[in-house]
Design an enzyme around this catalytic site. Structure first.
Site, PDB file in Angstrom:
ATOM      1  N   ASN A   9       0.867  -1.184   0.000  1.00 57.98           N
ATOM      2  CA  ASN A   9       0.000   0.000   0.000  1.00 57.98           C
ATOM      3  C   ASN A   9       0.904   1.234   0.000  1.00 57.98           C
ATOM      4  O   ASN A   9       1.525   1.545   1.009  1.00 57.98           O
ATOM      5  CB  ASN A   9      -0.881  -0.032   1.268  1.00 57.98           C
ATOM      6  CG  ASN A   9      -1.682   1.246   1.445  1.00 57.98           C
ATOM      7  OD1 ASN A   9      -1.814   2.054   0.523  1.00 57.98           O
ATOM      8  ND2 ASN A   9      -2.221   1.439   2.642  1.00 57.98           N
ATOM      9  N   LYS A  11       0.008   4.257  -0.189  1.00 59.40           N
ATOM     10  CA  LYS A  11      -0.659   5.432   0.402  1.00 59.40           C
ATOM     11  C   LYS A  11      -0.465   6.650  -0.519  1.00 59.40           C
ATOM     12  O   LYS A  11      -0.414   6.497  -1.728  1.00 59.40           O
ATOM     13  CB  LYS A  11      -0.130   5.705   1.809  1.00 59.40           C
ATOM     14  CG  LYS A  11      -0.123   4.450   2.686  1.00 59.40           C
ATOM     15  CD  LYS A  11       0.104   4.758   4.121  1.00 59.40           C
ATOM     16  CE  LYS A  11       0.298   3.469   4.878  1.00 59.40           C
ATOM     17  NZ  LYS A  11       0.151   3.623   6.302  1.00 59.40           N
ATOM     18  N   GLU A  95      -6.837   4.358   8.131  1.00 58.62           N
ATOM     19  CA  GLU A  95      -6.637   5.792   7.877  1.00 58.62           C
ATOM     20  C   GLU A  95      -7.881   6.413   7.253  1.00 58.62           C
ATOM     21  O   GLU A  95      -8.174   7.594   7.460  1.00 58.62           O
ATOM     22  CB  GLU A  95      -5.397   5.997   6.991  1.00 58.62           C
ATOM     23  CG  GLU A  95      -4.117   5.760   7.788  1.00 58.62           C
ATOM     24  CD  GLU A  95      -2.890   5.418   6.970  1.00 58.62           C
ATOM     25  OE1 GLU A  95      -2.908   5.580   5.738  1.00 58.62           O
ATOM     26  OE2 GLU A  95      -1.897   4.965   7.581  1.00 58.62           O
ATOM     27  N   GLU A 163      -4.972  -5.406  10.610  1.00 58.82           N
ATOM     28  CA  GLU A 163      -4.015  -4.313  10.795  1.00 58.82           C
ATOM     29  C   GLU A 163      -4.308  -3.585  12.117  1.00 58.82           C
ATOM     30  O   GLU A 163      -5.155  -2.674  12.151  1.00 58.82           O
ATOM     31  CB  GLU A 163      -4.131  -3.310   9.655  1.00 58.82           C
ATOM     32  CG  GLU A 163      -3.800  -3.879   8.295  1.00 58.82           C
ATOM     33  CD  GLU A 163      -3.206  -2.826   7.371  1.00 58.82           C
ATOM     34  OE1 GLU A 163      -2.113  -3.064   6.867  1.00 58.82           O
ATOM     35  OE2 GLU A 163      -3.822  -1.753   7.201  1.00 58.82           O
ATOM     36  N   SER A 209       3.728  -2.323  10.245  1.00 54.40           N
ATOM     37  CA  SER A 209       5.179  -2.294  10.479  1.00 54.40           C
ATOM     38  C   SER A 209       5.884  -3.590  10.071  1.00 54.40           C
ATOM     39  O   SER A 209       6.847  -4.006  10.721  1.00 54.40           O
ATOM     40  CB  SER A 209       5.473  -1.971  11.947  1.00 54.40           C
ATOM     41  OG  SER A 209       5.052  -0.651  12.248  1.00 54.40           O
TER      42      SER A 209
HETATM   43  C1  PEP Z   1      -0.637   0.106   6.121  1.00 56.39           C
HETATM   44  O1  PEP Z   1      -0.824   1.302   6.140  1.00 56.39           O
HETATM   45  O2  PEP Z   1      -1.472  -0.642   5.599  1.00 56.39           O
HETATM   46  C2  PEP Z   1       0.579  -0.417   6.753  1.00 56.39           C
HETATM   47  C3  PEP Z   1       0.592  -1.668   7.095  1.00 56.39           C
HETATM   48  O3  PEP Z   1       1.601   0.488   6.946  1.00 56.39           O
HETATM   49  P1  PEP Z   1       3.072   0.160   7.529  1.00 56.39           P
HETATM   50  O4  PEP Z   1       3.542  -1.126   6.918  1.00 56.39           O
HETATM   51  O5  PEP Z   1       3.904   1.329   7.114  1.00 56.39           O
HETATM   52  O6  PEP Z   1       2.917   0.033   9.018  1.00 56.39           O
END
Ligand code: PEP
Length: 249
Positions: A9, A11, A95, A163, A209
């Site tokens: 992703n 973003k 988000e 998540e 993460s």
């Molecule tokens: C996400 O936004 O879906 C995500 C998992 O971000 P990150 O891997 O940066 O924590």
């Protein structure tokens, strides 16, 4: 048999020049390995789809509007996404639930719209830090699943990403036991609602993460079929070792 999936992703990151990462990725991924999906910003979808034609990478969007068209300034519909050649769309990312107040009912409508256009939805669910501290993680997940996952879900039309909000972009990762507990719970909910056959074909991703340094560990947790990766999906050099760890798991 569920095919493993590594989804990135991006973003609101990336540019036309960043699409070169897709070419690097495509040259190095194993076609016999896991499925790979990249979800760039909407402005790059068409270009990204053109670039990955005849590679093993699929392209997805990050959200969609439930209506096919209409007076919704700034929105992009599932139909428009499908027209770019994309095959996936993320729905209910925290988000968007948080900043745009997307409700479970709206997320469900987005997924129905995605299905009408033959897009596979990546439905995100996850608890806040407060939920976890209050001991209501599984209740939150159950509510989100019941409210945002439409009837008719199966292994082809939906993927679920667990998540935890407190793990996204923070560097904090749940323990393997915590990930396993939630993934087992989601699996049990799916089997209860959709039956053994359909419930067991839906893939479950962990997101929050995931990095090259922790991916192999995370992929040993129960019922983890892959990952939804934010920051570490932007560069092929970071995403490739995660894909490799998934192939090796
Ligand atoms: C996400 O936004 O879906 C995500 C998992 O971000 P990150 O891997 O940066 O924590």
């Amino acid at each position: 048999m569920r095919r493993k999936l590594a989804a990135g992703n991006w973003k609101m990151h990336g540019s036309v020049s960043a699409l070169a990462e897709l070419t690097t990725l495509a040259a190095q991924i194993d076609p016999q390995g896991c499925e790979t999906v990249i979800c760039p910003p909407a402005t790059l979808l068409f270009h990204a789809c053109q670039l990955v034609t005849s590679t093993d990478i699929a392209i997805g969007a990050q959200c969609c509007h439930p209506q096919p068209h209409g007076p919704f300034t700034g929105d992009v519909s599932a139909r428009m996404i499908a027209e770019t050649g994309a095959s996936y769309v993320i729905a209910g990312h925290s988000e968007r639930r948080d900043r745009y107040a997307e409700t479970d009912a709206e997320v469900q409508a987005q997924i129905r719209a995605a299905w009408r256009e033959n897009l596979t939805a990546i439905l995100c669910v996850g608890e806040s830090g407060e939920d976890r501290q209050a001991g209501i993680t599984l209740d939150t997940i159950a509510t989100q699943l019941a409210g945002s996952l439409p009837d008719g879900a199966n292994g082809e039309n939906v993927v679920i990403a667990y998540e935890p909000i407190w793990a996204i972009g923070t560097g904090d990762v749940p323990t393997l036991a915590q990930i396993g507990e939630v993934h087992d719970f989601i699996r049990a909910q799916l089997v209860r609602r959709f039956g053994d056959t359909q419930g067991k074909t839906i893939r479950l991703l962990y997101g929050g993460s995931v990095k090259p340094s922790n991916a192999a560990d995370i992929f040993t947790a129960e019922n983890v079929d892959g990952a939804l990766v934010g920051g570490a999906s932007l560069q092929a050099a970071d995403f490739l070792p995660i894909i490799q760890a998934l192939n090796d798991a």
